[in-house]
Motif scaffolding. Structure first.
Motif, PDB file in Angstrom:
ATOM      1  N   GLN A  76      -6.006 132.928 -47.957  1.00 48.92           N
ATOM      2  CA  GLN A  76      -6.425 133.743 -49.099  1.00 48.92           C
ATOM      3  C   GLN A  76      -7.939 133.929 -49.126  1.00 48.92           C
ATOM      4  OE1 GLN A  76      -4.383 134.418 -52.500  1.00 48.92           O
ATOM      5  NE2 GLN A  76      -2.971 134.898 -50.847  1.00 48.92           N
ATOM      6  N   GLN A  77      -8.675 132.874 -48.802  1.00 49.34           N
ATOM      7  CA  GLN A  77     -10.127 132.923 -48.922  1.00 49.34           C
ATOM      8  C   GLN A  77     -10.829 133.394 -47.651  1.00 49.34           C
ATOM      9  OE1 GLN A  77     -11.979 129.438 -50.684  1.00 49.34           O
ATOM     10  NE2 GLN A  77     -10.116 128.932 -51.815  1.00 49.34           N
ATOM     11  N   HIS A  78     -10.213 133.163 -46.490  1.00 54.33           N
ATOM     12  CA  HIS A  78     -10.922 133.422 -45.231  1.00 54.33           C
ATOM     13  C   HIS A  78     -10.146 134.280 -44.234  1.00 54.33           C
ATOM     14  CE1 HIS A  78     -14.073 130.514 -46.310  1.00 54.33           C
ATOM     15  NE2 HIS A  78     -13.094 129.766 -46.792  1.00 54.33           N
ATOM     16  N   GLY A  79      -8.934 134.673 -44.566  1.00 53.26           N
ATOM     17  CA  GLY A  79      -8.217 135.614 -43.737  1.00 53.26           C
ATOM     18  C   GLY A  79      -7.229 134.982 -42.763  1.00 53.26           C
ATOM     19  N   PRO A  80      -6.414 135.832 -42.118  1.00 53.98           N
ATOM     20  CA  PRO A  80      -5.344 135.344 -41.247  1.00 53.98           C
ATOM     21  C   PRO A  80      -5.825 134.600 -40.012  1.00 53.98           C
ATOM     22  CG  PRO A  80      -5.508 137.747 -41.168  1.00 53.98           C
ATOM     23  CD  PRO A  80      -6.369 137.298 -42.292  1.00 53.98           C
ATOM     24  N   GLU A  81      -6.982 134.954 -39.485  1.00 55.41           N
ATOM     25  CA  GLU A  81      -7.478 134.236 -38.315  1.00 55.41           C
ATOM     26  C   GLU A  81      -7.842 132.806 -38.668  1.00 55.41           C
ATOM     27  OE1 GLU A  81      -8.369 133.071 -34.640  1.00 55.41           O
ATOM     28  OE2 GLU A  81      -7.371 134.955 -35.178  1.00 55.41           O
ATOM     29  N   ALA A  82      -8.344 132.591 -39.883  1.00 56.28           N
ATOM     30  CA  ALA A  82      -8.639 131.238 -40.342  1.00 56.28           C
ATOM     31  C   ALA A  82      -7.353 130.428 -40.468  1.00 56.28           C
ATOM     32  CB  ALA A  82      -9.368 131.280 -41.680  1.00 56.28           C
ATOM     33  N   LEU A  83      -6.303 131.067 -40.960  1.00 57.16           N
ATOM     34  CA  LEU A  83      -5.015 130.386 -41.046  1.00 57.16           C
ATOM     35  C   LEU A  83      -4.539 129.966 -39.660  1.00 57.16           C
ATOM     36  CD1 LEU A  83      -2.367 129.423 -42.288  1.00 57.16           C
ATOM     37  CD2 LEU A  83      -1.578 131.802 -42.237  1.00 57.16           C
ATOM     38  N   ARG A  84      -4.645 130.846 -38.707  1.00 56.14           N
ATOM     39  CA  ARG A  84      -4.234 130.513 -37.337  1.00 56.14           C
ATOM     40  C   ARG A  84      -4.997 129.292 -36.829  1.00 56.14           C
ATOM     41  NH1 ARG A  84      -2.876 134.193 -32.258  1.00 56.14           N
ATOM     42  NH2 ARG A  84      -3.695 132.943 -30.553  1.00 56.14           N
ATOM     43  N   ARG A  85      -6.319 129.297 -36.982  1.00 59.57           N
ATOM     44  CA  ARG A  85      -7.121 128.165 -36.515  1.00 59.57           C
ATOM     45  C   ARG A  85      -6.722 126.881 -37.221  1.00 59.57           C
ATOM     46  NH1 ARG A  85     -11.446 131.525 -37.785  1.00 59.57           N
ATOM     47  NH2 ARG A  85     -12.349 129.914 -39.149  1.00 59.57           N
ATOM     48  N   GLY A 108     -10.060 116.566 -41.475  1.00 55.24           N
ATOM     49  CA  GLY A 108     -10.348 116.655 -40.054  1.00 55.24           C
ATOM     50  C   GLY A 108      -9.973 118.004 -39.484  1.00 55.24           C
ATOM     51  N   ALA A 109      -8.815 118.525 -39.901  1.00 57.04           N
ATOM     52  CA  ALA A 109      -8.367 119.828 -39.404  1.00 57.04           C
ATOM     53  C   ALA A 109      -9.270 120.951 -39.897  1.00 57.04           C
ATOM     54  CB  ALA A 109      -6.928 120.071 -39.825  1.00 57.04           C
ATOM     55  N   LEU A 110      -9.703 120.876 -41.142  1.00 59.19           N
ATOM     56  CA  LEU A 110     -10.633 121.887 -41.657  1.00 59.19           C
ATOM     57  C   LEU A 110     -11.927 121.893 -40.845  1.00 59.19           C
ATOM     58  CD1 LEU A 110     -10.109 121.365 -45.488  1.00 59.19           C
ATOM     59  CD2 LEU A 110      -9.593 123.465 -44.222  1.00 59.19           C
ATOM     60  N   ALA A 111     -12.427 120.713 -40.521  1.00 58.52           N
ATOM     61  CA  ALA A 111     -13.641 120.637 -39.698  1.00 58.52           C
ATOM     62  C   ALA A 111     -13.386 121.232 -38.316  1.00 58.52           C
ATOM     63  CB  ALA A 111     -14.098 119.186 -39.583  1.00 58.52           C
ATOM     64  N   ASP A 112     -12.241 120.908 -37.717  1.00 54.90           N
ATOM     65  CA  ASP A 112     -11.897 121.453 -36.400  1.00 54.90           C
ATOM     66  C   ASP A 112     -11.840 122.974 -36.426  1.00 54.90           C
ATOM     67  OD1 ASP A 112     -11.624 118.838 -35.531  1.00 54.90           O
ATOM     68  OD2 ASP A 112      -9.433 118.837 -35.643  1.00 54.90           O
ATOM     69  N   ALA A 113     -11.348 123.521 -37.536  1.00 52.88           N
ATOM     70  CA  ALA A 113     -11.169 124.966 -37.651  1.00 52.88           C
ATOM     71  C   ALA A 113     -12.417 125.685 -38.151  1.00 52.88           C
ATOM     72  CB  ALA A 113     -10.002 125.266 -38.593  1.00 52.88           C
ATOM     73  N   GLY A 114     -13.494 124.931 -38.418  1.00 55.94           N
ATOM     74  CA  GLY A 114     -14.722 125.545 -38.903  1.00 55.94           C
ATOM     75  C   GLY A 114     -14.610 126.089 -40.311  1.00 55.94           C
ATOM     76  N   LEU A 115     -13.835 125.414 -41.154  1.00 54.39           N
ATOM     77  CA  LEU A 115     -13.601 125.868 -42.520  1.00 54.39           C
ATOM     78  C   LEU A 115     -14.171 124.864 -43.516  1.00 54.39           C
ATOM     79  CD1 LEU A 115      -9.953 127.119 -42.026  1.00 54.39           C
ATOM     80  CD2 LEU A 115     -11.956 128.552 -42.500  1.00 54.39           C
TER      81      LEU A 115
END
Length: 208
Positions: A76-85, A108-115
């Motif tokens: 919702q906040q960062h788009g479908p590519e962010a969801l994929r990551r 940890g996953a948010l950090a890995d995904a750059g979110l």
């Protein structure tokens, strides 16, 4: 002339090992066929609401809300590519790292995904439950409620929607083997009147 890639929409819950293996297969297919994979969230917790589930799964049903809420918030906040990551990062930590479903894994996953780490707060609120349920039903309703994840939606030969559960595989095939499986799955799923092909599972999930 460059052909337009075929869009394959896949609905996943980060905690499902079979969805994770199928996702790895689809990433291989992207390399070998003109295919673009788009990830969407379904929820095993939503799917099993009101159902009797074995006691060993009951805690997972409770803990499973957090990760999918965070995934929906990220989209919702960062788009479908962010969801994929984020999905790929979460599933890697859950299934390879055995990190569970709680806040440390999510952070940890948010950090890995750059979110942003602040997205983890969505795990403990119902703010994103409405879009979560909408995403879940968008994927699951076309295939019925007697299935789980992964669910795939692909365009048929005449542009109609082909929606199906699976494939359930272990491990994910690689390279051209992945592409051949994709071709066969589409051939079966697009056949009018084809509903089911199944055999007993003789191995546990193999993540490769």
């Amino acid at each position: 002339m460059v052909s337009t890639p075929t869009t394959v929409d896949v609905w996943v819950d980060p905690r499902c090992p079979w969805a994770w293996i199928a996702s790895q297969w689809l990433l291989e297919v992207e390399k070998a066929r003109p295919v673009e994979v788009r990830f969407h969230i379904m929820s095993l917790s939503v799917l099993n609401e009101g159902r009797e589930v074995p006691e060993k799964y009951r805690q997972g049903m409770i803990e499973g809300w957090g990760s999918v809420r965070v995934c929906v918030a990220a989209e919702q906040q960062h788009g479908p590519e962010a969801l994929r990551r984020l999905y790929l990062a979460m599933a890697t930590r859950i299934h390879h790292g055995k990190e569970g479903l709680l806040r440390d894994m999510v952070l940890g996953a948010l950090a890995d995904a750059g979110l942003p780490a602040e997205l983890a707060d969505a795990a403990d609120t119902t703010e994103y439950d409405k879009p979560l349920r909408e995403s879940h039903h968008a994927g699951m309703d076309p295939v019925g409620d007697e299935v789980g994840t992964p669910v795939l939606h692909v365009p048929g030969p005449d542009g109609e929607l082909i929606a199906f559960f699976g494939p359930v595989i272990s491990p994910a095939p690689r390279g051209e083997a992945a592409a051949r499986l994709f071709d066969g799955v589409l051939a079966a799923a697009s056949t009018d009147g084809f509903f089911e092909l199944k055999r007993a599972r003789t191995r546990d999930p193999i993540f490769g």
